[in-house]
Design a protein around this motif. Structure first.
Motif, PDB file in Angstrom:
ATOM      1  N   ALA A 104      29.344  37.748  53.522  1.00 18.45           N
ATOM      2  CA  ALA A 104      29.101  39.219  53.183  1.00 18.45           C
ATOM      3  C   ALA A 104      29.130  39.785  51.844  1.00 18.45           C
ATOM      4  O   ALA A 104      28.480  40.505  51.269  1.00 18.45           O
ATOM      5  N   ALA A 105      30.293  39.089  51.116  1.00 18.38           N
ATOM      6  CA  ALA A 105      30.192  39.069  49.721  1.00 18.38           C
ATOM      7  C   ALA A 105      29.059  38.904  48.746  1.00 18.38           C
ATOM      8  O   ALA A 105      28.462  39.408  48.139  1.00 18.38           O
ATOM      9  N   LEU A 106      28.600  37.669  49.256  1.00 19.04           N
ATOM     10  CA  LEU A 106      27.333  37.206  48.540  1.00 19.04           C
ATOM     11  C   LEU A 106      25.951  38.083  49.040  1.00 19.04           C
ATOM     12  O   LEU A 106      25.376  38.309  47.976  1.00 19.04           O
ATOM     13  N   PHE A 107      26.313  38.635  50.180  1.00 12.29           N
ATOM     14  CA  PHE A 107      24.732  39.457  50.447  1.00 12.29           C
ATOM     15  C   PHE A 107      24.908  40.864  49.769  1.00 12.29           C
ATOM     16  O   PHE A 107      23.909  41.386  49.024  1.00 12.29           O
ATOM     17  N   LEU A 108      26.161  41.346  49.685  1.00 11.94           N
ATOM     18  CA  LEU A 108      26.380  42.446  48.795  1.00 11.94           C
ATOM     19  C   LEU A 108      26.036  42.336  47.259  1.00 11.94           C
ATOM     20  O   LEU A 108      25.400  43.139  47.037  1.00 11.94           O
ATOM     21  N   ALA A 168      33.402  38.239  40.924  1.00 15.44           N
ATOM     22  CA  ALA A 168      33.193  37.793  42.343  1.00 15.44           C
ATOM     23  C   ALA A 168      31.669  37.326  42.416  1.00 15.44           C
ATOM     24  O   ALA A 168      31.579  36.294  42.833  1.00 15.44           O
ATOM     25  N   ARG A 169      30.877  38.163  41.749  1.00 24.54           N
ATOM     26  CA  ARG A 169      29.458  37.582  41.411  1.00 24.54           C
ATOM     27  C   ARG A 169      29.215  36.252  40.961  1.00 24.54           C
ATOM     28  O   ARG A 169      28.509  35.510  41.363  1.00 24.54           O
ATOM     29  N   ARG A 170      29.864  36.179  39.764  1.00 23.91           N
ATOM     30  CA  ARG A 170      29.998  34.631  39.327  1.00 23.91           C
ATOM     31  C   ARG A 170      30.744  33.739  40.062  1.00 23.91           C
ATOM     32  O   ARG A 170      29.983  32.557  40.089  1.00 23.91           O
ATOM     33  N   TRP A 171      31.759  34.040  40.715  1.00 22.60           N
ATOM     34  CA  TRP A 171      32.379  32.996  41.757  1.00 22.60           C
ATOM     35  C   TRP A 171      31.309  32.684  42.897  1.00 22.60           C
ATOM     36  O   TRP A 171      31.287  31.338  43.062  1.00 22.60           O
ATOM     37  N   LEU A 172      30.467  33.681  43.261  1.00 23.42           N
ATOM     38  CA  LEU A 172      29.559  33.250  44.318  1.00 23.42           C
ATOM     39  C   LEU A 172      28.186  32.614  43.878  1.00 23.42           C
ATOM     40  O   LEU A 172      27.471  31.915  44.465  1.00 23.42           O
ATOM     41  N   SER A 173      28.186  32.656  42.393  1.00 22.25           N
ATOM     42  CA  SER A 173      26.950  32.095  41.937  1.00 22.25           C
ATOM     43  C   SER A 173      27.205  30.500  41.770  1.00 22.25           C
ATOM     44  O   SER A 173      28.427  30.062  41.359  1.00 22.25           O
ATOM     45  N   THR A 174      26.004  29.854  41.729  1.00 20.56           N
ATOM     46  CA  THR A 174      26.386  28.406  41.503  1.00 20.56           C
ATOM     47  C   THR A 174      26.074  27.941  40.128  1.00 20.56           C
ATOM     48  O   THR A 174      26.218  26.956  39.311  1.00 20.56           O
ATOM     49  N   THR A 175      25.783  29.094  39.313  1.00 22.71           N
ATOM     50  CA  THR A 175      25.925  29.088  37.774  1.00 22.71           C
ATOM     51  C   THR A 175      27.208  28.815  37.139  1.00 22.71           C
ATOM     52  O   THR A 175      27.256  28.306  35.992  1.00 22.71           O
ATOM     53  N   GLU A 178      33.185  27.857  36.298  1.00 24.18           N
ATOM     54  CA  GLU A 178      34.541  27.656  35.535  1.00 24.18           C
ATOM     55  C   GLU A 178      35.369  29.052  36.397  1.00 24.18           C
ATOM     56  O   GLU A 178      36.413  29.236  35.883  1.00 24.18           O
ATOM     57  N   VAL A 179      34.902  29.852  36.962  1.00 22.96           N
ATOM     58  CA  VAL A 179      35.513  30.800  37.635  1.00 22.96           C
ATOM     59  C   VAL A 179      36.476  30.490  38.790  1.00 22.96           C
ATOM     60  O   VAL A 179      36.124  29.948  39.824  1.00 22.96           O
ATOM     61  N   ASP A 180      37.768  30.815  38.499  1.00 26.00           N
ATOM     62  CA  ASP A 180      38.665  30.654  39.439  1.00 26.00           C
ATOM     63  C   ASP A 180      39.457  31.960  39.861  1.00 26.00           C
ATOM     64  O   ASP A 180      39.912  32.641  39.099  1.00 26.00           O
ATOM     65  N   LEU A 181      39.285  32.265  41.168  1.00 26.83           N
ATOM     66  CA  LEU A 181      39.673  33.725  41.775  1.00 26.83           C
ATOM     67  C   LEU A 181      41.168  33.591  41.810  1.00 26.83           C
ATOM     68  O   LEU A 181      41.744  34.642  41.515  1.00 26.83           O
ATOM     69  N   ALA A 182      41.772  32.502  41.968  1.00 26.34           N
ATOM     70  CA  ALA A 182      43.215  32.458  41.856  1.00 26.34           C
ATOM     71  C   ALA A 182      43.821  32.771  40.590  1.00 26.34           C
ATOM     72  O   ALA A 182      44.902  33.830  40.438  1.00 26.34           O
ATOM     73  N   GLU A 183      43.084  32.442  39.469  1.00 26.44           N
ATOM     74  CA  GLU A 183      43.398  32.856  38.015  1.00 26.44           C
ATOM     75  C   GLU A 183      43.344  34.174  37.717  1.00 26.44           C
ATOM     76  O   GLU A 183      43.903  34.919  37.309  1.00 26.44           O
ATOM     77  N   ALA A 184      41.935  34.745  38.309  1.00 25.22           N
ATOM     78  CA  ALA A 184      41.717  35.942  38.167  1.00 25.22           C
ATOM     79  C   ALA A 184      42.543  36.973  38.728  1.00 25.22           C
ATOM     80  O   ALA A 184      42.953  37.998  38.226  1.00 25.22           O
ATOM     81  N   GLU A 185      42.893  36.631  40.163  1.00 23.78           N
ATOM     82  CA  GLU A 185      43.927  37.574  40.735  1.00 23.78           C
ATOM     83  C   GLU A 185      45.250  37.641  39.876  1.00 23.78           C
ATOM     84  O   GLU A 185      45.757  38.596  39.916  1.00 23.78           O
ATOM     85  N   ARG A 186      45.714  36.695  38.975  1.00 28.70           N
ATOM     86  CA  ARG A 186      46.915  36.469  38.395  1.00 28.70           C
ATOM     87  C   ARG A 186      46.655  37.513  36.939  1.00 28.70           C
ATOM     88  O   ARG A 186      47.526  38.242  36.819  1.00 28.70           O
ATOM     89  N   ILE A 187      45.425  37.408  36.394  1.00 26.31           N
ATOM     90  CA  ILE A 187      45.316  37.860  35.119  1.00 26.31           C
ATOM     91  C   ILE A 187      44.746  39.470  35.092  1.00 26.31           C
ATOM     92  O   ILE A 187      45.023  40.540  34.385  1.00 26.31           O
ATOM     93  N   LEU A 188      43.694  39.689  36.011  1.00 26.26           N
ATOM     94  CA  LEU A 188      43.115  40.927  36.239  1.00 26.26           C
ATOM     95  C   LEU A 188      43.797  42.088  36.411  1.00 26.26           C
ATOM     96  O   LEU A 188      43.643  43.322  35.647  1.00 26.26           O
ATOM     97  N   PRO A 189      44.924  42.030  37.367  1.00 21.78           N
ATOM     98  CA  PRO A 189      45.626  43.363  37.503  1.00 21.78           C
ATOM     99  C   PRO A 189      46.482  43.950  36.232  1.00 21.78           C
ATOM    100  O   PRO A 189      46.028  45.133  36.063  1.00 21.78           O
ATOM    101  N   ASP A 190      46.905  43.330  35.518  1.00 17.77           N
ATOM    102  CA  ASP A 190      47.552  43.772  34.318  1.00 17.77           C
ATOM    103  C   ASP A 190      46.584  44.031  33.291  1.00 17.77           C
ATOM    104  O   ASP A 190      46.698  45.140  32.314  1.00 17.77           O
TER     105      ASP A 190
END
Length: 199
Positions: A104-108, A168-175, A178-190
């Motif tokens: 669903a995320a990929l389609f969006l 999310a778009r970069r994580w879903l892409s094959t390009t 380096e995108v790590d969603l766990a790292e993003a979840e730690r860093i992005l909120p602040d």
């Protein structure tokens, strides 16, 4: 609900579910009316009866996926007590949805600017206004109370959702390996909170 209405709803659900599976496995090039009718076992006439066109089916699928994402974010938001914890909850909800509902995320993210949505732009815009209103309605009194930096509501949405959508778009892409969603979840909120906090 009459048996006929129940059958109609079941057909719509089967078509939308099959369409998402086709997109996830065959990509945008393989996302065709023939592939969807074959995967669903539903006739072309029935697809056109329920959606008017293949573009109508794609737009309905986009709306379904968007509703799922927004409902996930709104549920997380309304469990939050402070703006800062709300931002953290939104980040976790958005990125969590991306992992748990990858198709669903990929389609969006891949369909946002696709031609087959153009003829249904007003319908999609209306849905976005309703669904994103949940976020702005929660944030508005906090802005008025000075807990969030005074910012036009549409820019608050850009500041909060923009970084999540791009991540999310970069994580879903094959390009982008380096995108790590766990790292993003730690860093992005602040990082996001710093753009909104009043001090």
């Amino acid at each position: 609900m009459s048996p006929k209405q129940q059958r109609g709803e079941a057909t719509v659900d089967r078509l939308l579910t099959s369409a998402l599976q086709v997109y996830a496995t065959a990509g945008q090039e393989g996302f065709t009316v023939n592939a969807v009718t074959k995967a669903s076992g539903v006739s072309l006439g029935s697809l056109y009866h329920h959606f008017g066109s293949f573009d109508g089916l794609a737009a309905s699928l986009y709306c379904r996926c968007l509703e799922q994402l927004c409902d996930t974010m709104n549920a997380a938001l309304y469990r939050s007590r402070t703006p800062r914890t709300a931002i953290r909850a939104l980040v976790k909800a958005y990125l969590g949805f991306t992992v748990e509902h990858r198709d669903a995320a990929l389609f969006l993210h891949a369909s946002a600017y696709s031609g087959y949505l153009a003829s249904h732009a007003e319908e999609i815009k209306a849905l976005k206004e309703v669904k994103f209103a949940g976020i702005t309605d929660w944030l508005r009194p906090r802005i008025e109370a000075g807990e969030i930096l005074p910012t036009p509501e549409h820019l608050v949405e850009s500041l909060v959702i923009g970084p999540l959508a791009e991540t999310a778009r970069r994580w879903l892409s094959t390009t982008y390996d380096e995108v790590d969603l766990a790292e993003a979840e730690r860093i992005l909120p602040d990082r996001i909170w710093r753009t909104l906090r009043p001090d």
